[in-house]
Every structure is written in C-alpha cells, then in structure tokens.
Design a protein around this motif. Structure first.
Motif, PDB file in Angstrom:
ATOM      1  N   VAL B 395       0.867  -1.177   0.000  1.00 37.40           N
ATOM      2  CA  VAL B 395       0.000   0.000   0.000  1.00 37.40           C
ATOM      3  C   VAL B 395       0.903   1.227   0.000  1.00 37.40           C
ATOM      4  N   ALA B 396       0.359   2.304  -0.556  1.00 38.71           N
ATOM      5  CA  ALA B 396       1.121   3.550  -0.606  1.00 38.71           C
ATOM      6  C   ALA B 396       0.673   4.460   0.520  1.00 38.71           C
ATOM      7  N   LYS B 397       1.638   5.120   1.157  1.00 36.87           N
ATOM      8  CA  LYS B 397       1.347   6.001   2.294  1.00 36.87           C
ATOM      9  C   LYS B 397       0.739   7.319   1.841  1.00 36.87           C
ATOM     10  N   ASN B 398       1.001   7.709   0.609  1.00 37.27           N
ATOM     11  CA  ASN B 398       0.542   9.011   0.160  1.00 37.27           C
ATOM     12  C   ASN B 398       0.159   8.968  -1.319  1.00 37.27           C
ATOM     13  N   ILE B 399      -0.501  10.015  -1.735  1.00 40.90           N
ATOM     14  CA  ILE B 399      -1.038  10.062  -3.104  1.00 40.90           C
ATOM     15  C   ILE B 399       0.093   9.998  -4.128  1.00 40.90           C
ATOM     16  N   ASN B 400       1.199  10.690  -3.828  1.00 38.37           N
ATOM     17  CA  ASN B 400       2.334  10.698  -4.770  1.00 38.37           C
ATOM     18  C   ASN B 400       2.805   9.286  -5.071  1.00 38.37           C
ATOM     19  N   ALA B 401       3.071   8.548  -3.999  1.00 40.56           N
ATOM     20  CA  ALA B 401       3.626   7.201  -4.181  1.00 40.56           C
ATOM     21  C   ALA B 401       2.625   6.314  -4.905  1.00 40.56           C
ATOM     22  N   SER B 402       1.340   6.500  -4.593  1.00 43.58           N
ATOM     23  CA  SER B 402       0.315   5.703  -5.271  1.00 43.58           C
ATOM     24  C   SER B 402       0.264   6.040  -6.756  1.00 43.58           C
ATOM     25  N   ILE B 410      -3.402   3.797   0.949  1.00 44.27           N
ATOM     26  CA  ILE B 410      -3.963   3.327   2.221  1.00 44.27           C
ATOM     27  C   ILE B 410      -5.337   3.956   2.441  1.00 44.27           C
ATOM     28  N   GLY B 411      -6.260   3.145   2.925  1.00 47.28           N
ATOM     29  CA  GLY B 411      -7.626   3.613   3.166  1.00 47.28           C
ATOM     30  C   GLY B 411      -8.529   3.387   1.963  1.00 47.28           C
ATOM     31  N   TYR B 412      -7.910   3.080   0.792  1.00 42.22           N
ATOM     32  CA  TYR B 412      -8.696   2.803  -0.413  1.00 42.22           C
ATOM     33  C   TYR B 412      -8.300   1.435  -0.934  1.00 42.22           C
ATOM     34  N   ASP B 413      -9.066   0.874  -1.836  1.00 41.27           N
ATOM     35  CA  ASP B 413      -8.652  -0.390  -2.448  1.00 41.27           C
ATOM     36  C   ASP B 413      -8.248  -0.198  -3.903  1.00 41.27           C
ATOM     37  N   LYS B 414      -7.928   1.041  -4.233  1.00 39.25           N
ATOM     38  CA  LYS B 414      -7.495   1.321  -5.606  1.00 39.25           C
ATOM     39  C   LYS B 414      -6.295   2.258  -5.568  1.00 39.25           C
ATOM     40  N   PRO B 415      -5.480   2.185  -6.603  1.00 38.36           N
ATOM     41  CA  PRO B 415      -4.430   3.213  -6.712  1.00 38.36           C
ATOM     42  C   PRO B 415      -5.057   4.510  -7.190  1.00 38.36           C
ATOM     43  N   VAL B 416      -4.435   5.632  -6.886  1.00 39.08           N
ATOM     44  CA  VAL B 416      -5.014   6.915  -7.312  1.00 39.08           C
ATOM     45  C   VAL B 416      -5.086   7.022  -8.825  1.00 39.08           C
ATOM     46  N   THR B 417      -4.240   6.254  -9.527  1.00 37.27           N
ATOM     47  CA  THR B 417      -4.276   6.292 -10.990  1.00 37.27           C
ATOM     48  C   THR B 417      -5.639   5.858 -11.512  1.00 37.27           C
ATOM     49  N   ALA B 418      -6.377   5.080 -10.715  1.00 35.15           N
ATOM     50  CA  ALA B 418      -7.712   4.661 -11.145  1.00 35.15           C
ATOM     51  C   ALA B 418      -8.644   5.854 -11.284  1.00 35.15           C
ATOM     52  N   TRP B 419      -8.335   6.941 -10.538  1.00 34.31           N
ATOM     53  CA  TRP B 419      -9.180   8.137 -10.644  1.00 34.31           C
ATOM     54  C   TRP B 419      -9.135   8.712 -12.040  1.00 34.31           C
ATOM     55  N   PHE B 420      -7.998   8.459 -12.734  1.00 36.69           N
ATOM     56  CA  PHE B 420      -7.825   9.061 -14.044  1.00 36.69           C
ATOM     57  C   PHE B 420      -8.196   8.110 -15.172  1.00 36.69           C
ATOM     58  N   ASP B 421      -8.438   6.832 -14.810  1.00 32.81           N
ATOM     59  CA  ASP B 421      -8.778   5.865 -15.856  1.00 32.81           C
ATOM     60  C   ASP B 421     -10.161   6.156 -16.398  1.00 32.81           C
TER      61      ASP B 421
END
Lengths: 274, 422
Positions: B395-402, B410-421
């Motif tokens: 898991v990534a600690k922060n949005i950057n690393a994700s 952390i706290g989500y079950d997706k990487p932040v990149t999914a927001w842009f998919d």
C-alpha cells in the motif's frame, strides 16, 4: 571532404527494398562507400550500402575454429556481409576470408592474423589486443575502436571515427578517411596515406596521427608537430612490411597539445568566463 | 540570519565556492535531496485474506535465474548483487571484500568498468558467487580473458548518479595496478565517454548484444544497464536488443565522482522506474520471453528489496549500502581519493587499513541480515516464494507514491491512478 549542404545517408538494402538503380549502382562497387561523384548525383554526401541485415556469423566462426584446430590455418570463402566474423580469435594463426563482411570483423582479436579479401562494414578490429588484420578493400566507420595493440591495415578508404579511443595499436589506411580520426586517442599510431576530414585528433590525449594528404580541420587539443627522423623510419618500416609504396617524409604529424585537456587548474578556472 | 527555504546554508556555500573557483562542485554518492522513495510504500501482512508462512520452519524460496535457456544461466541463491563499482573508483581490498561478501550468499558481484582483478574471480569461485563483467563506454580492460572469466556480461549505457554523462577517473587515482588492468598509461585521465562511440543508433545495441554473445559462445547471460532517463522508451529499445535482463539504476544510485548538480537534478528516482519499465515489459512480452528486470539505486535493506520485487523487479543491486557495509560513513568525499577507510581511494597507506577478508565477512553479515529481512517480510505477507510477491502486497502512504507506482493508497482499495482511468 564533407559538404554540409547534403546529409549523410546510410542505406540498407534488404531483399524487400525496391531500388533497382541503387542495386545496379552498388553492384559496380565493393560494399562500403560509393564515390562522391555518384553520391552527389543523388544529393547525398556519401551512401554506404549494406546488403541484407548483416546477420550473425552463423557458423562461420565455428568453421574457422574447426579449421584452426585441424590445420592451424583457416580459409573461408563466400561470406556475405555477416557481422561478427572472426571475433575473439586467440590462435596466432593465419585466417583468410574471401568476400565482404559486415560489422565488427575481427573484434577483440587476440593474436589472429586475419586477411580479408573484400570490404568490411563498421568497427572492424574493435578492441583488438594483438595480432594483425589486413583488409584488401574499403571499410566503414569506426575501424580500430578501443584498440589495445596489434596492427590493422586497410588498402582502401575508410569512413568516420577511425581509431577512436585507441589505447596502443597501429592503424594504417592506405586511402582517405572522413571525420573524427583518433577521437579520444590514448596511445598508438594512426597512419593515413590519403586525406583526412574534419576534427582530426579531436581530444587526443596520447599517441600520434600521421596524414599524407590534406586535412580539413584539426580537432580540439590536436596540434601539428614536426616529423622526426624516428617518425619517418617508423613509417618506412611499416610501409615496407605492408607493401605500401608511399614516401612518408612529407607526412603531417598530429599529436596532443596537452596531456590533461579536460581539467582546468584553479588559476585557469578563476577570473570569469572566457 | 533569516531563514529561507531556497537560500539554504548549503546553497549559499555552494555559490561562494563557485564564485571563488569558477568550477562546479564534485562529490561522491548519489542524490541527497528528498525524493519519493520506497519508504513511501508499506507491506500488507497476511491475516485472513492471505495466510502467513512461518519463516522459522517453512522454506521460503528466493532464488532467481537469469538466462534460463542458456547453456550457463546465472543462478543466484538470493535476489541480490553488488552493483558495479570500478576498480579505480574503489580500492583493491574494497573490491575483494565485495566479491567475498556477496559470494558467501550465492549472489553476484559486478566488476564495473576498469577491468577485473583475478582475486575477484577467485573469491567468487571459492565462496560460490557469480562474476559479472562490464562492457562500458570506455571499454577499459575488455579483452578475451575478461570475457572468459565472466558468468554474465553487463552492457552499461548509464548509471543513476550521472545519467547521460560519462566518467573521468583522474590520473591521481590511477596507480600502476589500475593502469595495467585498464590498459592505459599511469599519468593519463581515464575517460569514459557519455555514450558508446561504436553505437551509432539504438539498433546498434542489438549488434553489441550479438557480438558479446558471439564472444562468449552464446553461453552466458547479457544484461543491459540503463540510467534513469526516459524509462519507457529506453527499456523498449533495450528489450528490442534481446538481452537476458534489463537493469535500471535509479537516481539514488551512487558514484565515486559526479557533479553535485547532476547527482541532484538529473534522472528519475528509483521509485519512478518501475511503472514505465513494466509498461515496456508488458507491451513487448519481455517477461514471458524470460527477460528479467533488475533494479538498483538506494536499496538499503530487506524491505526495499521486498518492495522492488513486489513492483516486478527480479533482483536488486546494492552499491552504496555495500560500501557502508564494509565501513563507509557517507562523507561523500570519494572524488578526492582520500577515503580514510581505504574504500574509495588508491592511497596505499589508507587502503592498508581495510582488511579485505574481515570487510568481506562484515558485508556478508549485512547481506545475510538483509536476506533474512526479505524472507521475514515475504513469509508474513503470505508467500513462500519471493517471485510471488506483487503490487497487491503493498500500500502507498501518500497520493504521490500511489500515483507513481500504481499501488493502492492506504484507506482505499485502488491506486489513485484509477481516478484518471476512463
């Protein structure tokens, strides 16, 4: 030699490429560089034509090793622009190749006496340590890159970047060469009986470049030195050994201006940009 | 003195030094400034969804093989190797210590540019390690003897600390032994150009791979090493050359001497190499063809190795960590050649202080502990083979690393990149 008006061009003619004119033209010449007259007609500086993909040696080296094992010499006919022919030879035996070869002919040669009756592509004699390579034809760019020792003789013209990072070998081109002869040369001799292009001896650190014809332009850290009797004798001995009928007494000798051209002393650095 | 976020004491000192000398600052080591790094990722332990393994009694496999289909593949008992550091940048006892330390674990020792020492081969043979020789831009010490002692060949195009630059080993550091090993004069600077002067296009890289294979009878693996440039495009081209492995040295990778400005500001942090490299691997089917992915640059401990393997690396190189393991304290003065610990120097008085045997044992201790960390983390995350760990175990600690790695935040079950998919 180089005309900046036209671009340089390397054409690879595979079986799938339709260029009847160029094929007919290429058949007139050995693999390598088409003379300037024809190149200019096609609006290029030079055209180097390679047939096929310059595929791996496909067993030529295996054939060479088998012959060396049995007969202490090897003769290979019908090579067809394969790359990596006669690389890494450690036997101090004669090897004769008849035909034209691709790139890296004789790379890392460590004692073999290689005789090529034909032309070679780029980077022939790459990092040779000792031994001999004699090419009875022209060669492409980069012959003798990183040479540690031994002698390479080309009875024909050569391309760009001859003897780059030469570390102690001898290269003789009985013909003319293009640009960047002896780039970053660390030792050894490069001898050109014909003309040399621009940037001759660019960033040469050690060693010498001898040119019998005209030089377009000297490179950085390269300067002309007076040819000594010792130089003339050295060249005469080499020319006699390889049947090169040229008088070396009028050759130009190029050597390094500084041993450490990359580093400025504190005093040279101070005082602002020059 | 007023505090400023950009006019720091270090920056002011740097400007004063340049004003005085008219030259940019040189130093050893890699990047110092804070980068996104592997500490921004955490490991997901097994609970119910995954079942933990007991590392004390259940075997955890960590072996990796490079060049599986070759006559002499390189089999590493641990997914670790000592990254290339040349004899010249490093002292002879330092090189011997590296060879001994990694070999005791069955890993690989990379020679770096500058030839090899026969002691390196002997130590690898004695302790069961592998020796990887380097084919670099300066081609120092490259001859048939060099090719024949190798268990693999690394074709180096760049490194993390100074990507796009070559190297200069200054004459002051070239003693008789180094000159002999490199095949040059003692009073000359050893220049490694910024690119292979006998490669005129990316297609020529494949020719070099083929040449190396021909020189080594097609028996041993060929690795292409890249610095952290345009990772996706560079890796695609490297794969096209058909090596057995592609290695990337991230921005935290060290050096004996580089311009400070380059070490800090040129290149991509190691954390940022995985996604673009894997995109290139996937598009070309490289993994399916058996091409391995090696990573180095700021790898410090078993957690770093775990995370790198989870991000699809197959093995990790340690350079700076290995130096620290044999006594380095990180003063970053390697370029002066005055290393008081006898590691990054050729001064005989200083190198005499470094006992190669003892240092090799210390390094082996550190590497063994690192391996144990890796095994522990692998087991607790529900795997009995380091090849099985994946992004799903992080898991990534922060949005950057994700965003950088595609790992779940952390706290989500997706990487932040999914927001842009889309």
């Amino acid at each position: 030699m180089t005309n900046n008006k036209f671009p340089d061009k390397i054409l690879k003619l595979d079986n799938g490429v339709e260029s009847i004119f160029l094929r007919k033209l290429a058949c007139s010449f050995r693999h390598g560089t088409i003379p300037k007259f024809f190149a200019r007609h096609l609006s290029f500086n030079t055209i180097q034509i390679y047939w096929g993909d310059g595929a791996l040696s496909k067993g030529i080296n295996k054939e060479i090793m088998e012959q060396l094992k049995k007969e202490k010499k090897a003769v290979v006919d019908k090579v067809d622009f394969e790359d990596n022919v006669a690389v890494g030879i450690e036997d101090e035996c004669p090897i004769e190749i008849n035909g034209n070869v691709g790139d890296f002919f004789g790379a890392l040669n460590s004692g073999g006496k290689l005789y090529l009756n034909g032309s070679a592509g780029r980077f022939a004699g790459n990092m040779m340590c000792h031994g001999e390579i004699v090419i009875d034809g022209s060669v492409g760019d980069g012959i003798g890159f990183g040479l540690y020792g031994g002698t390479i003789v080309v009875r024909g013209d050569a391309g760009n970047k001859i003897g780059q990072m030469n570390k102690g070998g001898t290269i003789i081109v009985h013909g003319s060469v293009r640009d960047n002869v002896g780039l970053y040369s660390l030792d050894g001799d490069i001898i050109i009986t014909g003309d040399a292009g621009s940037q001759v001896g660019d960033w040469i650190i050690r060693g010498a470049i001898y040119v019998g014809g005209e030089i377009d332009k000297f490179g950085e850290n390269a300067k002309e030195y007076e040819l000594s009797q010792e130089d003339i004798n050295k060249l005469k001995n080499l020319f006699d050994k390889y049947d090169i009928n040229v008088d070396p007494s009028g050759f130009k000798k190029i050597g390094p201006e500084k041993l450490r051209p990359f580093y400025k002393t504190k005093e040279e650095s101070q005082g602002g940009a020059k | 003195m007023a505090l400023s976020s950009i006019w720091t004491k270090t920056q002011i000192k740097n400007i004063h030094q340049k004003s005085e000398e008219g030259k940019y600052q040189l130093r050893g080591f890699g990047a110092n400034m804070p980068y996104p790094n592997l500490d921004d990722l955490l490991i997901v332990p097994a609970q119910l969804h995954k079942t933990a393994y007991d590392k004390y009694r259940e075997k955890i496999d960590s072996k990796v093989v490079i060049g599986e289909n070759l006559k002499r593949p390189m089999e590493l008992e641990v997914p670790l190797f000592i990254a290339a550091m040349s004899f010249g940048a490093i002292s002879k006892p330092g090189k011997m210590a590296f060879a001994k330390g990694i070999s005791k674990l069955g890993g690989a020792h990379f020679t770096g540019e500058g030839g090899y020492l026969k002691e390196e081969r002997e130590l690898c043979d004695k302790y069961g390690g592998k020796l990887v020789v380097q084919w670099s831009t300066g081609r120092f010490g490259v001859n048939m003897d060099y090719m024949k002692v190798a268990d693999a060949v690394e074709i180096k195009l760049g490194q993390g600390a100074k990507p796009g630059m070559g190297g200069h080993l200054m004459a002051e550091k070239i003693n008789e032994k180094i000159a002999e090993t490199r095949g040059i004069h003692q009073d000359t600077d050893a220049l490694s150009p910024c690119r292979h002067l006998d490669m005129e296009s990316p297609d020529d890289l494949k020719k070099h791979v083929e040449l190396v294979r021909e020189l080594t009878n097609h028996e041993i693996p060929v690795i292409i090493k890249l610095g952290p440039g345009d990772i996706y495009e560079d890796v695609k081209l490297a794969i096209k050359a058909e090596p057995d492995a592609v290695a990337i040295d991230g921005g935290e990778g060290g050096t004996g001497c580089a311009p400070h400005i380059v070490a800090e500001h040129a290149g991509v942090p190691t954390l940022g190499v995985f996604e673009p490299a894997m995109r290139a691997f996937k598009e070309t089917g490289a993994k399916e063809r058996g091409i391995k992915f090696l990573v180095m640059g700021g790898i410090r401990n078993g957690a770093d190795v775990y995370k790198a393997l989870a991000l699809d690396a197959d093995a990790c190189g340690l350079g700076t960590a290995a130096m620290i393991g044999i006594g380095c304290t990180g003063c970053q003065q390697c370029h002066t050649g005055t290393c008081p610990y006898g590691i990054a120097t050729q001064d005989e008085e200083k190198t005499a202080k470094l006992d190669a045997e003892e240092a090799g044992d210390r390094l082996a201790n550190y590497l063994q502990a690192t391996r144990e960390e890796l095994i522990t983390l692998t087991a607790l995350s529900g795997h009995n083979d380091t090849h099985e760990i994946s992004k799903n175990d992080l898991v990534a600690k922060n949005i950057n690393a994700s965003a950088i790695t595609g790992v779940k935040l952390i706290g989500y079950d997706k990487p932040v990149t999914a927001w842009f998919d889309k």
